[in-house]
Design a protein around this motif. Structure first.
Motif, PDB file in Angstrom:
ATOM      1  N   THR A 133       0.827  -1.210   0.000  1.00  0.00           N
ATOM      2  CA  THR A 133       0.000   0.000   0.000  1.00  0.00           C
ATOM      3  C   THR A 133       0.861   1.259   0.000  1.00  0.00           C
ATOM      4  N   ALA A 134       1.899   1.263   0.859  1.00  0.00           N
ATOM      5  CA  ALA A 134       2.751   2.442   0.981  1.00  0.00           C
ATOM      6  C   ALA A 134       3.521   2.713  -0.302  1.00  0.00           C
ATOM      7  N   PHE A 135       4.099   1.666  -0.900  1.00  0.00           N
ATOM      8  CA  PHE A 135       4.893   1.866  -2.115  1.00  0.00           C
ATOM      9  C   PHE A 135       4.014   2.157  -3.325  1.00  0.00           C
ATOM     10  N   LEU A 136       2.807   1.595  -3.355  1.00  0.00           N
ATOM     11  CA  LEU A 136       1.887   1.901  -4.442  1.00  0.00           C
ATOM     12  C   LEU A 136       1.478   3.370  -4.378  1.00  0.00           C
ATOM     13  N   GLU A 137       1.211   3.862  -3.172  1.00  0.00           N
ATOM     14  CA  GLU A 137       0.852   5.274  -3.000  1.00  0.00           C
ATOM     15  C   GLU A 137       2.010   6.169  -3.429  1.00  0.00           C
ATOM     16  N   LEU A 138       3.241   5.769  -3.059  1.00  0.00           N
ATOM     17  CA  LEU A 138       4.424   6.533  -3.454  1.00  0.00           C
ATOM     18  C   LEU A 138       4.599   6.528  -4.973  1.00  0.00           C
ATOM     19  N   ASP A 139       4.464   5.354  -5.589  1.00  0.00           N
ATOM     20  CA  ASP A 139       4.617   5.248  -7.045  1.00  0.00           C
ATOM     21  C   ASP A 139       3.593   6.128  -7.772  1.00  0.00           C
ATOM     22  N   ARG A 140       2.372   6.161  -7.266  1.00  0.00           N
ATOM     23  CA  ARG A 140       1.346   6.985  -7.905  1.00  0.00           C
ATOM     24  C   ARG A 140       1.645   8.470  -7.723  1.00  0.00           C
ATOM     25  N   ARG A 141       2.186   8.812  -6.562  1.00  0.00           N
ATOM     26  CA  ARG A 141       2.511  10.214  -6.292  1.00  0.00           C
ATOM     27  C   ARG A 141       3.669  10.711  -7.150  1.00  0.00           C
ATOM     28  N   LEU A 142       4.645   9.824  -7.414  1.00  0.00           N
ATOM     29  CA  LEU A 142       5.840  10.220  -8.156  1.00  0.00           C
ATOM     30  C   LEU A 142       5.789   9.810  -9.630  1.00  0.00           C
ATOM     31  N   GLN A 143       4.653   9.256 -10.068  1.00  0.00           N
ATOM     32  CA  GLN A 143       4.544   8.727 -11.430  1.00  0.00           C
ATOM     33  C   GLN A 143       4.789   9.802 -12.477  1.00  0.00           C
ATOM     34  N   ARG A 144       5.608   9.449 -13.484  1.00  0.00           N
ATOM     35  CA  ARG A 144       5.827  10.339 -14.626  1.00  0.00           C
ATOM     36  C   ARG A 144       4.719  10.123 -15.653  1.00  0.00           C
ATOM     37  N   ARG A 145       4.460  11.131 -16.455  1.00  0.00           N
ATOM     38  CA  ARG A 145       3.345  11.077 -17.401  1.00  0.00           C
ATOM     39  C   ARG A 145       3.502   9.963 -18.427  1.00  0.00           C
ATOM     40  N   ASP A 146       4.763   9.646 -18.792  1.00  0.00           N
ATOM     41  CA  ASP A 146       4.987   8.646 -19.832  1.00  0.00           C
ATOM     42  C   ASP A 146       5.071   7.225 -19.294  1.00  0.00           C
ATOM     43  N   GLU A 147       4.842   7.044 -17.983  1.00  0.00           N
ATOM     44  CA  GLU A 147       4.947   5.719 -17.375  1.00  0.00           C
ATOM     45  C   GLU A 147       3.574   5.068 -17.248  1.00  0.00           C
ATOM     46  N   PRO A 148       3.511   3.724 -17.304  1.00  0.00           N
ATOM     47  CA  PRO A 148       2.223   3.045 -17.093  1.00  0.00           C
ATOM     48  C   PRO A 148       1.756   3.213 -15.654  1.00  0.00           C
ATOM     49  N   ASP A 149       0.474   3.057 -15.441  1.00  0.00           N
ATOM     50  CA  ASP A 149      -0.071   3.214 -14.095  1.00  0.00           C
ATOM     51  C   ASP A 149       0.514   2.153 -13.156  1.00  0.00           C
ATOM     52  N   PRO A 150       0.973   2.551 -11.968  1.00  0.00           N
ATOM     53  CA  PRO A 150       1.488   1.578 -10.990  1.00  0.00           C
ATOM     54  C   PRO A 150       0.399   0.579 -10.605  1.00  0.00           C
ATOM     55  N   GLN A 151       0.819  -0.654 -10.334  1.00  0.00           N
ATOM     56  CA  GLN A 151      -0.109  -1.723  -9.997  1.00  0.00           C
ATOM     57  C   GLN A 151       0.264  -2.344  -8.653  1.00  0.00           C
ATOM     58  N   PRO A 152      -0.710  -2.911  -7.937  1.00  0.00           N
ATOM     59  CA  PRO A 152      -0.384  -3.626  -6.701  1.00  0.00           C
ATOM     60  C   PRO A 152       0.557  -4.791  -6.965  1.00  0.00           C
ATOM     61  N   ARG A 153       1.215  -5.244  -5.947  1.00  0.00           N
ATOM     62  CA  ARG A 153       2.173  -6.347  -6.057  1.00  0.00           C
ATOM     63  C   ARG A 153       1.457  -7.623  -6.527  1.00  0.00           C
ATOM     64  N   GLU A 154       2.048  -8.299  -7.510  1.00  0.00           N
ATOM     65  CA  GLU A 154       1.472  -9.537  -8.020  1.00  0.00           C
ATOM     66  C   GLU A 154       1.598 -10.657  -6.999  1.00  0.00           C
ATOM     67  N   ALA A 155       0.770 -11.710  -7.168  1.00  0.00           N
ATOM     68  CA  ALA A 155       0.728 -12.804  -6.196  1.00  0.00           C
ATOM     69  C   ALA A 155       2.087 -13.484  -6.035  1.00  0.00           C
ATOM     70  N   SER A 156       2.814 -13.681  -7.153  1.00  0.00           N
ATOM     71  CA  SER A 156       4.108 -14.362  -7.068  1.00  0.00           C
ATOM     72  C   SER A 156       5.121 -13.504  -6.321  1.00  0.00           C
ATOM     73  N   ARG A 157       5.110 -12.207  -6.562  1.00  0.00           N
ATOM     74  CA  ARG A 157       6.016 -11.311  -5.857  1.00  0.00           C
ATOM     75  C   ARG A 157       5.634 -11.189  -4.388  1.00  0.00           C
ATOM     76  N   ARG A 158       4.322 -11.274  -4.111  1.00  0.00           N
ATOM     77  CA  ARG A 158       3.890 -11.252  -2.714  1.00  0.00           C
ATOM     78  C   ARG A 158       4.411 -12.480  -1.976  1.00  0.00           C
ATOM     79  N   SER A 159       4.342 -13.638  -2.617  1.00  0.00           N
ATOM     80  CA  SER A 159       4.846 -14.860  -1.998  1.00  0.00           C
ATOM     81  C   SER A 159       6.342 -14.765  -1.735  1.00  0.00           C
ATOM     82  N   ASP A 160       7.098 -14.229  -2.699  1.00  0.00           N
ATOM     83  CA  ASP A 160       8.539 -14.069  -2.516  1.00  0.00           C
ATOM     84  C   ASP A 160       8.834 -13.107  -1.370  1.00  0.00           C
ATOM     85  N   TRP A 161       8.051 -12.032  -1.268  1.00  0.00           N
ATOM     86  CA  TRP A 161       8.243 -11.047  -0.193  1.00  0.00           C
ATOM     87  C   TRP A 161       8.056 -11.705   1.171  1.00  0.00           C
ATOM     88  N   LEU A 162       7.005 -12.496   1.306  1.00  0.00           N
ATOM     89  CA  LEU A 162       6.736 -13.175   2.578  1.00  0.00           C
ATOM     90  C   LEU A 162       7.870 -14.141   2.937  1.00  0.00           C
TER      91      LEU A 162
END
Length: 312
Positions: free
Chosen positions: A40-69
């Motif tokens: 949540t925190a990094f998604l909010e940061l990514d949206r706040r700092l997003q450049r116009r030419d970048e794709p919209d930030p997305q929540p962490r994918e399930a596989s990356r969530r598993s690796d994080w845990l």
């Protein structure tokens, strides 16, 4: 040794009184909550700092969530003294995880719940994590572009080196025909070699992190009479970590990763000290951009080396 302590924060955003924050060692029960909080925190940061030419930030994918845990539970096992939580009214509102590898302290990640940032919670939880690095000669962290976090790292004595990243569609006609030559699949039997390469490139081995990485990623190794190196590749083929004793070996490993990867690729965590990787990326027509900083204390930027985002 500090086991836990409390401090007050102004709860004015809710129109309520001052509340007490409990700072305590992180527990296994905190890990799933910390993962959601960090996303949540990094998604909010990514949206706040997003450049116009970048794709919209997305929540962490399930596989990356598993690796994080998996990774964070690993930190709790190897370095419980480096992992701290901040709790308000029984809810996790911030945390930091850090590790010691030989004589190097590494900040893996830390985050504070959006809406409670800027109240000193992040500063205090980071200071607790920093106590785990007492006596260490060196320090490493990978920072976002968040100005508040950058300020804290500078005050903690870190020098910040801008990071670059390459991304786009690979021009496969530019890949050498011998890409992959002198590169083989790695195994657990290579771990001593990997630590030896780490010490040459960044002054400290990854130690217990190598078995973790071998369980999460594909390992490729190059070991010749002229040099040695390795790379961990994600399921999508991206480089998660690359280290070598010389530039030629590092180039061989990166060319292998690009040749084996998909049409759309990215190479992250590039510093100016690793211009060889930028040259390869531009040769296959990937676009170059900037993203965050490599924070270092007591050491120069590692080379030839593409660091891991959390394990550095």
């Amino acid at each position: 040794m500090i086991l836990a302590h409390r401090t007050d924060i102004d709860d004015g955003i809710y129109g309520g009184p001052v509340s007490e924050v409990l700072f305590r060692p992180m527990t296994d029960d905190d890990v799933p909550v910390a993962e959601r909080l960090s996303d949540t925190a990094f998604l909010e940061l990514d949206r706040r700092l997003q450049r116009r030419d970048e794709p919209d930030p997305q929540p962490r994918e399930a596989s990356r969530r598993s690796d994080w845990l998996t990774r964070t539970r690993h930190f709790l096992t190897t370095d419980p003294g480096g992992c701290w939580s901040a709790e308000l009214d029984g809810e996790l509102i911030g945390f930091a995880t850090s590790i010691r590898r030989e004589s190097t302290w590494i900040l893996a990640t830390y985050a504070v719940r959006p809406g409670l940032q800027g109240r000193g919670i992040g500063r205090q939880v980071l200071e607790l994590a920093l106590t785990h690095g007492r006596g260490c000669l060196r320090g490493m962290l990978s920072a976002s572009d968040d100005p508040r976090a950058v300020r804290r790292y500078l005050l903690a004595g870190f020098t910040l080196h801008p990071q670059m990243q390459l991304s786009g569609t690979v021009d496969r006609t530019a890949i050498p025909v011998d890409a992959g030559r002198k590169v083989r699949e790695g195994t657990a039997a290579d771990t001593d070699l990997l630590d030896s390469v780490d010490r040459r490139a960044r002054d400290a081995g990854h130690g217990p992190d190598h078995p973790l990485l071998q369980g999460l990623h594909r390992l490729v190794v190059s070991d010749t009479t002229t040099g040695a190196g390795y790379a961990y590749l994600t399921a999508s083929g991206a480089v998660a970590l690359l280290a070598a004793t010389n530039r030629r070996t590092a180039e061989r490993l990166l060319w292998t990763a690009i040749a084996d990867g998909p049409a759309e690729q990215s190479v992250r965590h590039l510093t100016a000290a690793n211009a060889w990787a930028v040259s390869i990326g531009t040769a296959v027509r990937l676009d170059l951009g900037t993203q965050g900083y490599l924070g270092l204390r007591g050491m120069a930027p590692p080379q030839p080396y593409l660091h891991h985002g959390a394990l550095l």
